[in-house]
Design an enzyme around this catalytic site. Sequence first.
Site, short mmCIF file in Angstrom:
data_model
loop_
_atom_site.label_atom_id
_atom_site.label_comp_id
_atom_site.label_asym_id
_atom_site.label_seq_id
_atom_site.Cartn_x
_atom_site.Cartn_y
_atom_site.Cartn_z
N TYR A 64 0.77 -1.28 0.13
CA TYR A 64 0.04 0.05 0.12
C TYR A 64 0.85 1.31 -0.03
CZ TYR A 64 -3.23 -3.64 1.71
OH TYR A 64 -3.93 -4.60 1.77
N HIS A 133 1.24 -11.79 1.93
CA HIS A 133 0.28 -11.04 0.99
C HIS A 133 -0.32 -11.88 -0.06
CE1 HIS A 133 -1.25 -6.75 0.19
NE2 HIS A 133 -2.22 -7.53 -0.06
N SER A 213 -12.56 -6.18 2.87
CA SER A 213 -13.96 -5.69 2.15
C SER A 213 -15.24 -6.34 2.27
CB SER A 213 -13.53 -5.98 0.36
OG SER A 213 -12.21 -5.34 -0.12
N PRO A 214 -15.42 -6.18 3.62
CA PRO A 214 -16.51 -6.83 4.09
C PRO A 214 -17.73 -6.01 3.70
CG PRO A 214 -15.53 -5.39 5.88
CD PRO A 214 -14.67 -5.56 4.76
N GLY A 216 -18.43 -5.12 0.76
CA GLY A 216 -18.25 -5.28 -0.82
C GLY A 216 -17.66 -4.29 -1.41
N ARG A 217 -16.45 -3.68 -0.90
CA ARG A 217 -15.71 -2.49 -1.65
C ARG A 217 -16.63 -1.42 -1.45
NH1 ARG A 217 -10.81 -4.18 -3.22
NH2 ARG A 217 -10.52 -6.43 -3.67
N GLY A 218 -17.46 -1.30 -0.53
CA GLY A 218 -18.21 -0.02 -0.66
C GLY A 218 -19.80 -0.54 -1.18
N PHE A 219 -19.74 -1.37 -2.14
CA PHE A 219 -21.05 -1.57 -2.87
C PHE A 219 -22.32 -1.76 -1.72
CE2 PHE A 219 -21.78 -3.13 -7.47
CZ PHE A 219 -22.76 -2.39 -7.45
N SER A 221 -22.82 -0.52 1.00
CA SER A 221 -23.31 0.61 1.88
C SER A 221 -24.55 1.08 1.05
CB SER A 221 -22.18 1.68 1.64
OG SER A 221 -22.01 2.34 0.32
#
Length: 336
Positions: A64, A133, A213-214, A216-219, A221
């Site tokens: 990162y 990783h 990504s719990p 869904g990478r923001g989906f 929300s």
Amino acid sequence: MNSIRQVNLGTQGLAVPAIGLGCMGMTELAGLKTYGPANDAESIATIHRSLELGGNFLDTAELYGPLLNEQLIAKAISGNRHKYIIATKTGVEIDHNGKYTGKANGTKSYVKKAAERSLKNLGTDYIDLYYLHRLDPETPVEETVEALGGLVKEGKVKYIGLSEVGSQTIRNAHAVHPITAVQSEYSLFERQIEELGIIDTLKDLGIGLVAYSPIGRGFLSGELKSPDDIAATDLRKYLPKFQGDQFYKNLELVNEIKKVALEKNVTSAQLALAWIMAKGHVPIPGTKRVKYVEENIAAVNISLTDEELNRLETIIPLGTDTGAKYSEEGMKSINR
């Protein structure tokens, strides 16, 4: 400091809050703004607010930035290192100029060199949880884990983990040195590790699951309405879940989840997090904003009945096609 319910991550002795904080989005990733632009001051304030609420489990990686994310965390935890549980990752090669080389590297020499660099970048003399990783196809996992185990013996690492690996790799690694946790993408939108039996393997071996990504990478929300809502510099623009017809199919599923959330008077993001915690896993939602870290941590107090869990899993049952979690090329490096 407020307290969050603590859970045992695996069976090797590591206790963590029931929810962690993913820090990837606080810096760029290979030139892309992960989930939009970041601000160092706001990111540091988010880490500090998380700690105030009892959220002291931070997740980063040498990739990162590269390296910049660890350096940012060092600033945030300065003077309070003992209050945090820090997880970072190695094995995705970063050269001596701090550039991503495009390949995995799990050799003993690289792991040792990378660990020293991460310790320096984090401003610490130990790493709480150190993951591989990505699996290096050219290096047996046993060799990599032996190197990680050596770091444990030296006191530079407390616990070791793996990321995005298959069941046989997990078993092979665990036979060399006890694995505390495996990190994989896991959410109502992404249940491949259930379908492949990887979660069963973890339970069998007493290894914890850390779900990245719990939401869904923001989906999940519910805030995205169109692929056009995602900037060209946003990593998600290039992921199948967020493209074309698949986006709108996923949006229909999100709208059904929002109905359940509305009935419980919680946000759909909180509901997605509560689902993972109810399954006995540790989510590490990523955010760089105080508002969202407060919202995410509040999900710890949401309890779901068996009926509610079943309802959610009926909306998105196992086998539902929500789109691959990475590009075709990216999928080659996971679950091996």
